[in-house]
Design a protein around this motif. Sequence first.
Motif, short mmCIF file in Angstrom:
data_model
loop_
_atom_site.label_atom_id
_atom_site.label_comp_id
_atom_site.label_asym_id
_atom_site.label_seq_id
_atom_site.Cartn_x
_atom_site.Cartn_y
_atom_site.Cartn_z
N GLU A 95 0.91 -1.11 -0.02
CA GLU A 95 0.01 0.08 -0.06
C GLU A 95 0.90 1.16 0.03
O GLU A 95 0.44 2.28 -0.55
N ILE A 96 1.87 1.21 0.94
CA ILE A 96 2.83 2.25 0.97
C ILE A 96 3.57 2.77 -0.50
O ILE A 96 3.57 3.86 -0.88
N VAL B 135 1.02 4.21 -2.96
CA VAL B 135 0.49 5.39 -2.81
C VAL B 135 1.97 6.44 -2.68
O VAL B 135 1.55 7.57 -3.24
N ILE C 172 7.41 8.91 3.36
CA ILE C 172 6.05 9.10 3.95
C ILE C 172 5.89 10.52 4.92
O ILE C 172 7.09 10.79 5.67
N ASP D 211 0.23 11.86 3.96
CA ASP D 211 0.13 10.85 3.28
C ASP D 211 -0.65 9.92 4.20
O ASP D 211 -1.16 8.73 3.78
N LYS E 48 -4.18 8.82 3.38
CA LYS E 48 -4.25 7.91 2.09
C LYS E 48 -3.79 6.67 2.25
O LYS E 48 -3.99 5.72 1.21
N LEU E 49 -3.65 5.87 3.51
CA LEU E 49 -3.01 4.65 3.86
C LEU E 49 -3.98 3.99 4.85
O LEU E 49 -3.67 3.79 5.85
N LEU F 159 -2.64 0.80 6.63
CA LEU F 159 -1.88 1.22 7.61
C LEU F 159 -2.53 1.66 8.94
O LEU F 159 -2.41 1.30 9.92
N GLY G 204 4.61 3.62 9.57
CA GLY G 204 4.62 3.77 8.15
C GLY G 204 5.99 3.87 7.31
O GLY G 204 6.44 3.26 6.41
N GLN H 249 8.24 1.45 5.51
CA GLN H 249 8.27 1.82 4.02
C GLN H 249 10.15 1.53 3.57
O GLN H 249 10.31 1.48 2.82
#
Length: 191
Positions: A21-22, A25, A32, A36, A39-40, A43, A143, A147
């Motif tokens: 997902e990270i 996006v 991140i 952001d 939008k996750l 998470l 996140g 990431q």
Amino acid sequence: MEWAMAFILHHPEAMKKAQEEIDEVIGHNCIINEEDVSKLPYLQNIVNETLCLYPPTPLLLPHESFDDTTICGYNVPKGTMLMVSLWTIHRDPKIWNEAEKFVPERFEGKEGESLYKLLSFGIGRRSYPGYAMGKRAVCLLLGSLLQCFNWERPSKDLIDMSQATGLTMPKVKPLEALCNVRPYMANLLAR
């Protein structure tokens, strides 16, 4: 944060899904940031599920009954101090399906069905005012860790999820984990 990482290590499929997902996006050209987080959703689901199973404090602040009342069949006289156990509510199989399991998907697309049951920071006018900021900070940190790094357990053994006693429910054994920089993040992190 420690409980969230413990769940990620305990459930590598959740880590993989969150990293995908990270990557989708955010991409690989920047790290991140706070904007952001909204939008996750997956998470955020991981953080919500962690807060559900291991709330920051197992008991809400004490309340006092203003009138004589009945709660769950018990007579409660006026002036009685009431303690609410979040740990018990969040693990009640009458309220939650698979109440003892880590299932971040329970918060997917239900806008309210599961979120209204999540009381980790209280509810109403006595809820913790820093809830949104605290949750956002945990999402941002988790996140960033997901990431930038791949995580794994130091051995094949499952993570000990035992909780110690105390106001904040610490883990009995501190979390240990191994990390490796994700290949495409190495250059970005070196800058």
